[in-house]
Design a protein around this motif. Structure first.
Motif, PDB file in Angstrom:
ATOM      1  N   VAL A  58       6.149   1.403 -43.366  1.00 38.43           N
ATOM      2  CA  VAL A  58       6.675   0.524 -44.411  1.00 38.43           C
ATOM      3  C   VAL A  58       7.794   1.227 -45.177  1.00 38.43           C
ATOM      4  CG1 VAL A  58       6.132  -0.659 -46.559  1.00 38.43           C
ATOM      5  CG2 VAL A  58       4.542  -0.791 -44.632  1.00 38.43           C
ATOM      6  N   ILE A  59       7.561   2.493 -45.539  1.00 43.32           N
ATOM      7  CA  ILE A  59       8.566   3.252 -46.289  1.00 43.32           C
ATOM      8  C   ILE A  59       9.845   3.415 -45.477  1.00 43.32           C
ATOM      9  CG2 ILE A  59       9.078   5.475 -47.370  1.00 43.32           C
ATOM     10  CD1 ILE A  59       6.125   5.712 -48.044  1.00 43.32           C
ATOM     11  N   ALA A  60       9.703   3.582 -44.154  1.00 41.74           N
ATOM     12  CA  ALA A  60      10.875   3.773 -43.301  1.00 41.74           C
ATOM     13  C   ALA A  60      11.776   2.549 -43.284  1.00 41.74           C
ATOM     14  CB  ALA A  60      10.434   4.120 -41.878  1.00 41.74           C
ATOM     15  N   PHE A  61      11.242   1.384 -43.633  1.00 41.74           N
ATOM     16  CA  PHE A  61      12.036   0.164 -43.655  1.00 41.74           C
ATOM     17  C   PHE A  61      12.741  -0.043 -44.987  1.00 41.74           C
ATOM     18  CE2 PHE A  61       9.805  -0.968 -39.818  1.00 41.74           C
ATOM     19  CZ  PHE A  61      10.671  -1.830 -39.163  1.00 41.74           C
ATOM     20  N   LEU A  62      12.433   0.771 -45.979  1.00 42.98           N
ATOM     21  CA  LEU A  62      13.050   0.591 -47.290  1.00 42.98           C
ATOM     22  C   LEU A  62      14.542   0.893 -47.237  1.00 42.98           C
ATOM     23  CD1 LEU A  62      10.439   2.305 -49.672  1.00 42.98           C
ATOM     24  CD2 LEU A  62      10.801  -0.154 -49.334  1.00 42.98           C
ATOM     25  N   PRO A  63      15.347   0.141 -47.972  1.00 47.42           N
ATOM     26  CA  PRO A  63      16.762   0.514 -48.100  1.00 47.42           C
ATOM     27  C   PRO A  63      16.876   1.802 -48.901  1.00 47.42           C
ATOM     28  CG  PRO A  63      16.243  -1.309 -49.558  1.00 47.42           C
ATOM     29  CD  PRO A  63      15.028  -1.095 -48.700  1.00 47.42           C
ATOM     30  N   PRO A  64      17.969   2.549 -48.761  1.00 43.41           N
ATOM     31  CA  PRO A  64      18.083   3.858 -49.413  1.00 43.41           C
ATOM     32  C   PRO A  64      17.787   3.872 -50.909  1.00 43.41           C
ATOM     33  CG  PRO A  64      19.851   3.589 -47.834  1.00 43.41           C
ATOM     34  CD  PRO A  64      19.126   2.274 -47.890  1.00 43.41           C
ATOM     35  N   PRO A  65      18.290   2.920 -51.717  1.00 48.12           N
ATOM     36  CA  PRO A  65      17.976   2.986 -53.150  1.00 48.12           C
ATOM     37  C   PRO A  65      16.481   2.920 -53.422  1.00 48.12           C
ATOM     38  CG  PRO A  65      19.804   1.494 -52.760  1.00 48.12           C
ATOM     39  CD  PRO A  65      19.237   1.818 -51.422  1.00 48.12           C
ATOM     40  N   TYR A  90      11.559   7.264 -38.880  1.00 45.84           N
ATOM     41  CA  TYR A  90      12.644   6.571 -39.576  1.00 45.84           C
ATOM     42  C   TYR A  90      13.789   6.242 -38.616  1.00 45.84           C
ATOM     43  CZ  TYR A  90      16.812   6.092 -42.512  1.00 45.84           C
ATOM     44  OH  TYR A  90      17.986   5.657 -43.064  1.00 45.84           O
ATOM     45  N   LEU A  91      14.162   7.201 -37.765  1.00 44.27           N
ATOM     46  CA  LEU A  91      15.261   6.975 -36.836  1.00 44.27           C
ATOM     47  C   LEU A  91      14.907   5.926 -35.790  1.00 44.27           C
ATOM     48  CD1 LEU A  91      16.391  10.677 -36.333  1.00 44.27           C
ATOM     49  CD2 LEU A  91      17.610   8.898 -37.579  1.00 44.27           C
ATOM     50  N   GLN A  92      13.617   5.755 -35.522  1.00 47.03           N
ATOM     51  CA  GLN A  92      13.196   4.785 -34.517  1.00 47.03           C
ATOM     52  C   GLN A  92      13.132   3.365 -35.065  1.00 47.03           C
ATOM     53  OE1 GLN A  92       9.419   6.256 -33.136  1.00 47.03           O
ATOM     54  NE2 GLN A  92      10.310   7.947 -31.970  1.00 47.03           N
ATOM     55  N   VAL A  93      12.667   3.192 -36.298  1.00 51.29           N
ATOM     56  CA  VAL A  93      12.359   1.845 -36.781  1.00 51.29           C
ATOM     57  C   VAL A  93      13.257   1.354 -37.905  1.00 51.29           C
ATOM     58  CG1 VAL A  93       9.952   2.208 -36.142  1.00 51.29           C
ATOM     59  CG2 VAL A  93      10.656   2.603 -38.519  1.00 51.29           C
ATOM     60  N   SER A  94      13.946   2.240 -38.600  1.00 49.60           N
ATOM     61  CA  SER A  94      14.750   1.790 -39.733  1.00 49.60           C
ATOM     62  C   SER A  94      15.862   0.860 -39.260  1.00 49.60           C
ATOM     63  CB  SER A  94      15.360   2.990 -40.463  1.00 49.60           C
ATOM     64  OG  SER A  94      16.153   2.552 -41.551  1.00 49.60           O
ATOM     65  N   PRO A  95      16.002  -0.320 -39.872  1.00 43.96           N
ATOM     66  CA  PRO A  95      17.050  -1.259 -39.431  1.00 43.96           C
ATOM     67  C   PRO A  95      18.440  -0.751 -39.791  1.00 43.96           C
ATOM     68  CG  PRO A  95      15.965  -2.081 -41.413  1.00 43.96           C
ATOM     69  CD  PRO A  95      15.202  -0.868 -40.990  1.00 43.96           C
ATOM     70  N   ARG A  96      19.431  -1.143 -38.984  1.00 40.02           N
ATOM     71  CA  ARG A  96      20.814  -0.784 -39.275  1.00 40.02           C
ATOM     72  C   ARG A  96      21.311  -1.615 -40.443  1.00 40.02           C
ATOM     73  NH1 ARG A  96      24.540  -0.380 -34.010  1.00 40.02           N
ATOM     74  NH2 ARG A  96      25.836   0.663 -35.567  1.00 40.02           N
ATOM     75  N   ARG A  97      22.014  -0.974 -41.344  1.00 40.42           N
ATOM     76  CA  ARG A  97      22.557  -1.650 -42.527  1.00 40.42           C
ATOM     77  C   ARG A  97      24.079  -1.489 -42.526  1.00 40.42           C
ATOM     78  NH1 ARG A  97      17.533   0.293 -44.088  1.00 40.42           N
ATOM     79  NH2 ARG A  97      16.222  -1.297 -45.072  1.00 40.42           N
ATOM     80  N   TYR A  98      24.756  -2.608 -42.421  1.00 46.32           N
ATOM     81  CA  TYR A  98      26.215  -2.595 -42.341  1.00 46.32           C
ATOM     82  C   TYR A  98      26.780  -2.698 -43.752  1.00 46.32           C
ATOM     83  CZ  TYR A  98      25.272  -3.372 -37.399  1.00 46.32           C
ATOM     84  OH  TYR A  98      24.810  -3.259 -36.105  1.00 46.32           O
TER      85      TYR A  98
END
Length: 453
Positions: A58-65, A90-98
């Motif tokens: 769940v934490i890995a999906f959080l946006p940086p802020p 985090y590198l596996q599951v975190s979504p890309r943010r443009y």
């Protein structure tokens, strides 16, 4: 869970503040709402029993802020930034943010403002004292999905005399702006890390810089502005740096000569599908560089006789050209148009035009002074220098145009305070493991800590 001890020594000081503009109501998000769903509070008796591996996910999906705010909860969450197992997840599951990253600059060829306080008043980079003490760098993140601005500031050992020139894969490439062999430093603004590259072989003034970072490779191309004498600057050659996980590296090998009569804008280069592109002037055309074959060629621009302030951007894996069109001798209204380069590599197709009513407002603010564009994902940001309400956002997927709310952290708004926001396409990342490839270099090169500027 062990409580966070505020007396802990932090490896670096990090400030992350936010201002959110809601599309629907224009209200600012309140941190008191992050634990609410509708009108019901989340039941701690349930959520406190989540398995640790699920909680990390769940934490890995959080946006940086949100992630950096969550690190204040306890020691374990604070240490996630330094946990190899969490970063791998985090590198596996975190979504890309443009997203977009902006630095405040006097011009494209001068270093960003720096400050040692929270006022971001900055100073002239030409008058920087050559102190080796850490300096606070400040940048501004823009989330195009929520039209939100974030300010990040971090102390770094980046020496004076450097300015941001390119970005890719969560890294920003800083280049020395003094004439001579160029030194480049890769920086991750999220964590304040710095990784130097070997200096270039040729002396240059303000060359164009291209950066392409993938999970397994780093490619850098530096082209033009050869400093062949104190009185002559020519666009004759290009140099390329490459490293990949297969163990192959090329340290500033000279590529094929640039096409004849090159006259491109310094500093801007776009990467799309293994190629770098930059604008060529007088007359307008596009310079293309294929990384694998190390070759350059020209591509004719659409309507090149009638273009004004053309910009190349990457959007959705395609090369786009954004420019104002002015046909003074024909009965065609002035407009701002977007073209896409087709797969054949030579043909352009018009994709979109700014609505005429919006263009009238845009042209009145721009007043013929030009504009800058940055593309990332499905978004294109079009920025007008020297104005308060200075940027328009185009959503390619929804075909929507928006005025971007002024950045609240730049002396009350974008364009004030004697500086302009210089933007980059940016994907915020907590880790960029590919920079570990640079540790494999065994050839000696000058460390950024010993640069005389």
């Amino acid at each position: 869970m062990e409580a966070f001890d505020p007396s802990m020594t932090l490896p670096f000081s990090y400030t992350f503040t936010t201002a959110t503009s809601s599309r629907s109501s224009g209200t600012t998000a309140s941190p008191n709402n992050i634990m609410t769903t509708g009108s019901s509070w989340m039941d701690g008796r349930i959520w406190s029993k989540l398995p640790q591996r699920l909680l990390d996910r769940v934490i890995a999906f959080l946006p940086p802020p949100a992630f950096f705010r969550a690190r204040c909860v306890c020691k374990r969450w604070y240490g996630l930034l330094f946990s190899p197992t969490f970063l791998e997840l985090y590198l596996q599951v975190s979504p890309r943010r443009y997203w977009f990253l902006f630095f405040k600059q006097k011009s494209l060829n001068k270093s960003i403002y720096r400050s040692n306080d929270n006022n971001s008043s900055g100073g002239d980079p030409q008058n920087d004292n050559r102190s080796s003490s850490p300096t606070t760098c400040e940048a501004f993140l823009f989330d195009p999905y929520d039209l939100s601005w974030y300010r990040i500031s971090f102390p770094t050992l980046l020496p004076p005399g450097f300015s941001p020139a390119a970005s890719s894969g969560g890294l920003v490439c800083w280049v020395s702006y003094e004439a001579g062999p160029k030194t480049l430093i890769l920086c991750n603004p999220m964590v304040g890390s710095l990784t130097p590259l070997p200096p270039t072989l040729r002396s240059r003034l303000f060359p164009s810089v291209g950066l392409a970072v993938t999970p397994t490779s780093i490619d850098v191309t530096m082209a033009g502005d050869d400093l062949i004498s104190p009185y002559a600057v020519k666009n004759l050659t290009a140099e390329s740096f490459h490293m990949d996980g297969g163990g192959f590296y090329s340290i500033w090998g000279t590529s094929s000569s640039l096409p004849r009569l090159c006259s491109f804008e310094s500093g801007k280069m776009v990467h799309v599908e293994g190629r770098f592109y930059c604008m060529n002037y007088s007359p307008y055309s596009i310079l293309a560089h294929d990384i694998s074959s190390n070759s350059w060629w020209k591509i004719q621009a659409p309507m090149r006789r009638f273009l004004r302030s053309p910009n190349l951007v990457e959007s959705g894996g395609k090369l786009l050209l954004v420019a104002a069109v002015e046909k003074s001798q024909l009965n065609v209204p002035k407009s701002l148009r977007l073209w896409g380069l087709q797969s054949c590599g030579t043909t352009w197709v018009e994709l979109e035009r700014m609505p005429q009513q919006l263009y009238v407002q845009f042209a009145e603010l721009e007043n013929g002074n030009g504009f800058h564009c940055v593309g990332n994902g499905e978004f294109i940001a079009i920025m007008i220098p020297g104005t308060e309400q200075k940027a328009v956002l185009f959503d390619m997927s929804r075909k929507r145009w928006h005025w971007i709310p002024p950045c609240p952290y730049v002396n009350g708004g974008v364009g004030r305070g004697g500086g302009e926001l210089h933007g980059f396409a940016y994907e915020p990342r907590l880790a960029t493991p590919v920079i570990g490839l640079l540790d494999q270099l065994t050839l000696p090169f000058q460390s950024y800590n010993n640069i005389n500027v």
